[in-house]
Design a protein around this motif. Structure first.
Motif, PDB file in Angstrom:
ATOM      1  N   SER A  60       2.116  -0.060   3.756  1.00 19.30           N
ATOM      2  CA  SER A  60       2.176  -0.389   2.050  1.00 19.30           C
ATOM      3  C   SER A  60       2.668  -1.575   2.014  1.00 19.30           C
ATOM      4  O   SER A  60       1.436  -1.802   0.962  1.00 19.30           O
ATOM      5  N   VAL A  61       3.192  -2.769   1.886  1.00 18.45           N
ATOM      6  CA  VAL A  61       3.214  -3.869   1.612  1.00 18.45           C
ATOM      7  C   VAL A  61       1.236  -4.657   1.899  1.00 18.45           C
ATOM      8  O   VAL A  61       0.944  -5.140   0.563  1.00 18.45           O
ATOM      9  N   ALA A  62       1.322  -4.076   3.212  1.00 21.20           N
ATOM     10  CA  ALA A  62       0.261  -4.857   3.167  1.00 21.20           C
ATOM     11  C   ALA A  62      -1.283  -4.352   2.838  1.00 21.20           C
ATOM     12  O   ALA A  62      -1.998  -5.111   2.247  1.00 21.20           O
ATOM     13  N   THR A  63      -0.897  -3.188   2.234  1.00 20.59           N
ATOM     14  CA  THR A  63      -2.451  -2.297   1.614  1.00 20.59           C
ATOM     15  C   THR A  63      -2.028  -3.505  -0.046  1.00 20.59           C
ATOM     16  O   THR A  63      -3.252  -3.029  -0.473  1.00 20.59           O
ATOM     17  N   GLY A  64      -0.980  -3.657  -0.634  1.00 19.43           N
ATOM     18  CA  GLY A  64      -0.856  -4.123  -1.568  1.00 19.43           C
ATOM     19  C   GLY A  64      -1.596  -4.964  -1.729  1.00 19.43           C
ATOM     20  O   GLY A  64      -1.621  -5.858  -3.079  1.00 19.43           O
ATOM     21  N   VAL A  65      -1.742  -6.233  -0.509  1.00 17.81           N
ATOM     22  CA  VAL A  65      -1.583  -7.434  -0.722  1.00 17.81           C
ATOM     23  C   VAL A  65      -3.659  -7.148  -0.515  1.00 17.81           C
ATOM     24  O   VAL A  65      -3.908  -8.155  -1.296  1.00 17.81           O
ATOM     25  N   ARG A  66      -4.155  -6.455  -0.156  1.00 18.94           N
ATOM     26  CA  ARG A  66      -4.999  -6.619   1.000  1.00 18.94           C
ATOM     27  C   ARG A  66      -5.880  -5.866  -0.273  1.00 18.94           C
ATOM     28  O   ARG A  66      -7.489  -6.061  -0.929  1.00 18.94           O
ATOM     29  N   ARG A  67      -5.478  -5.112  -1.811  1.00 19.88           N
ATOM     30  CA  ARG A  67      -5.991  -4.104  -2.536  1.00 19.88           C
ATOM     31  C   ARG A  67      -5.051  -4.136  -3.982  1.00 19.88           C
ATOM     32  O   ARG A  67      -4.432  -3.247  -4.109  1.00 19.88           O
ATOM     33  N   SER A  68      -5.410  -5.363  -4.453  1.00 20.61           N
ATOM     34  CA  SER A  68      -4.858  -5.661  -6.212  1.00 20.61           C
ATOM     35  C   SER A  68      -4.958  -4.711  -7.316  1.00 20.61           C
ATOM     36  O   SER A  68      -3.979  -4.801  -7.853  1.00 20.61           O
ATOM     37  N   GLY A  69      -5.744  -3.763  -6.650  1.00 26.02           N
ATOM     38  CA  GLY A  69      -5.782  -2.413  -7.717  1.00 26.02           C
ATOM     39  C   GLY A  69      -5.190  -1.263  -7.454  1.00 26.02           C
ATOM     40  O   GLY A  69      -5.287   0.000  -8.041  1.00 26.02           O
ATOM     41  N   SER A  70      -4.411  -1.497  -5.962  1.00 27.23           N
ATOM     42  CA  SER A  70      -3.930  -0.091  -5.222  1.00 27.23           C
ATOM     43  C   SER A  70      -2.383   0.373  -6.119  1.00 27.23           C
ATOM     44  O   SER A  70      -1.581  -0.901  -6.730  1.00 27.23           O
ATOM     45  N   TRP A  71      -1.981   0.979  -6.384  1.00 28.18           N
ATOM     46  CA  TRP A  71       0.049   1.238  -6.129  1.00 28.18           C
ATOM     47  C   TRP A  71       0.376   0.682  -5.440  1.00 28.18           C
ATOM     48  O   TRP A  71       2.183  -0.018  -5.967  1.00 28.18           O
ATOM     49  N   GLU A  72       0.015   0.521  -4.387  1.00 28.79           N
ATOM     50  CA  GLU A  72       1.337  -0.576  -3.399  1.00 28.79           C
ATOM     51  C   GLU A  72       1.543  -1.947  -4.034  1.00 28.79           C
ATOM     52  O   GLU A  72       2.378  -2.665  -4.157  1.00 28.79           O
ATOM     53  N   ARG A  73       0.142  -1.937  -4.930  1.00 29.49           N
ATOM     54  CA  ARG A  73       0.017  -3.883  -5.181  1.00 29.49           C
ATOM     55  C   ARG A  73       1.799  -3.717  -6.322  1.00 29.49           C
ATOM     56  O   ARG A  73       2.349  -5.256  -6.413  1.00 29.49           O
ATOM     57  N   GLU A  74       2.438  -3.042  -7.005  1.00 33.28           N
ATOM     58  CA  GLU A  74       3.580  -2.903  -7.660  1.00 33.28           C
ATOM     59  C   GLU A  74       4.916  -3.444  -6.987  1.00 33.28           C
ATOM     60  O   GLU A  74       5.792  -3.832  -6.885  1.00 33.28           O
ATOM     61  N   ILE A  75       4.615  -2.513  -5.828  1.00 31.23           N
ATOM     62  CA  ILE A  75       5.351  -3.250  -4.411  1.00 31.23           C
ATOM     63  C   ILE A  75       5.521  -4.557  -4.149  1.00 31.23           C
ATOM     64  O   ILE A  75       6.585  -5.016  -4.209  1.00 31.23           O
ATOM     65  N   VAL A  76       4.546  -5.022  -4.444  1.00 26.90           N
ATOM     66  CA  VAL A  76       4.214  -6.469  -3.442  1.00 26.90           C
ATOM     67  C   VAL A  76       4.801  -7.445  -4.838  1.00 26.90           C
ATOM     68  O   VAL A  76       5.451  -7.713  -4.486  1.00 26.90           O
ATOM     69  N   ASP A  77       4.476  -7.155  -5.959  1.00 29.98           N
ATOM     70  CA  ASP A  77       4.731  -7.116  -7.522  1.00 29.98           C
ATOM     71  C   ASP A  77       6.611  -7.070  -7.586  1.00 29.98           C
ATOM     72  O   ASP A  77       6.626  -8.524  -7.710  1.00 29.98           O
ATOM     73  N   SER A  78       6.898  -6.294  -7.479  1.00 27.67           N
ATOM     74  CA  SER A  78       7.943  -5.764  -7.315  1.00 27.67           C
ATOM     75  C   SER A  78       9.463  -6.628  -6.706  1.00 27.67           C
ATOM     76  O   SER A  78       9.859  -7.494  -7.318  1.00 27.67           O
ATOM     77  N   LEU A  79       8.724  -6.616  -5.441  1.00 23.94           N
ATOM     78  CA  LEU A  79       9.094  -7.080  -4.234  1.00 23.94           C
ATOM     79  C   LEU A  79       9.553  -8.302  -4.291  1.00 23.94           C
ATOM     80  O   LEU A  79      10.350  -9.467  -3.232  1.00 23.94           O
ATOM     81  N   THR A  80       8.440  -9.074  -4.879  1.00 27.23           N
ATOM     82  CA  THR A  80       7.847 -10.519  -4.454  1.00 27.23           C
ATOM     83  C   THR A  80       7.582 -11.430  -5.130  1.00 27.23           C
ATOM     84  O   THR A  80       8.106 -13.001  -5.149  1.00 27.23           O
ATOM     85  N   GLY A  81       7.191 -11.003  -6.119  1.00 24.68           N
ATOM     86  CA  GLY A  81       6.751 -11.417  -7.256  1.00 24.68           C
ATOM     87  C   GLY A  81       5.443 -12.724  -6.951  1.00 24.68           C
ATOM     88  O   GLY A  81       4.973 -13.321  -7.891  1.00 24.68           O
ATOM     89  N   TRP A  82       4.737 -12.089  -5.861  1.00 26.41           N
ATOM     90  CA  TRP A  82       3.646 -12.639  -5.295  1.00 26.41           C
ATOM     91  C   TRP A  82       2.024 -12.964  -6.506  1.00 26.41           C
ATOM     92  O   TRP A  82       2.115 -11.769  -6.861  1.00 26.41           O
ATOM     93  N   GLN A  83       1.885 -13.926  -6.308  1.00 28.75           N
ATOM     94  CA  GLN A  83       1.072 -13.609  -7.414  1.00 28.75           C
ATOM     95  C   GLN A  83      -0.675 -13.815  -6.847  1.00 28.75           C
ATOM     96  O   GLN A  83      -1.391 -14.436  -7.418  1.00 28.75           O
ATOM     97  N   GLY A  84      -0.927 -13.267  -6.109  1.00 29.64           N
ATOM     98  CA  GLY A  84      -2.223 -13.377  -4.920  1.00 29.64           C
ATOM     99  C   GLY A  84      -2.410 -14.879  -4.317  1.00 29.64           C
ATOM    100  O   GLY A  84      -3.612 -14.941  -3.910  1.00 29.64           O
TER     101      GLY A  84
END
Length: 102
Positions: A60-84
């Motif tokens: 799920s985290v990898a999907t959030g990194v791969r697709r910025s518009g996915s719901w999984e991206r919220e997980i990436v943002d929430s857990l890491t604060g990654w800006q891409g």
């Protein structure tokens, strides 16, 4: 191709992940079958269930990194604060084309 990693978790962290993995199984099936693949009979623990849970989370985290518009991206943002941001020199060949569109 797959990669194998080893994680060292303290007992409390593992216990909470075990509680989550077993709870998800119980919610999905109302019971845990004696032959449930999430239970290791030899070690009398739920390490296989925790492993499967962490693999699902990693996917799920990898999907959030791969697709910025996915719901999984919220997980990436929430857990890491990654800006891409990324460094082209560190991209694995298996994703380089998709990431750089080259």
């Amino acid at each position: 191709m797959t990669k194998k990693i080893m994680l060292e978790l303290d007992d409390k962290t593992f216990a909470f992940l075990e509680m989550l993995a077993v709870g998800l199984e119980l919610e999905a099936n109302d019971k845990i079958d004696a032959d449930w693949k999430g239970f290791n009979k030899e070690k009398n623990d739920f390490s296989p269930a925790v492993r499967a849970l962490l693999v699902n989370i990693a996917n799920s985290v990898a999907t959030g990194v791969r697709r910025s518009g996915s719901w999984e991206r919220e997980i990436v943002d929430s857990l890491t604060g990654w800006q891409g941001t990324y460094n082209k020199m560190t991209l694995a060949d298996c994703i380089k084309e998709e990431v750089t569109n080259e």
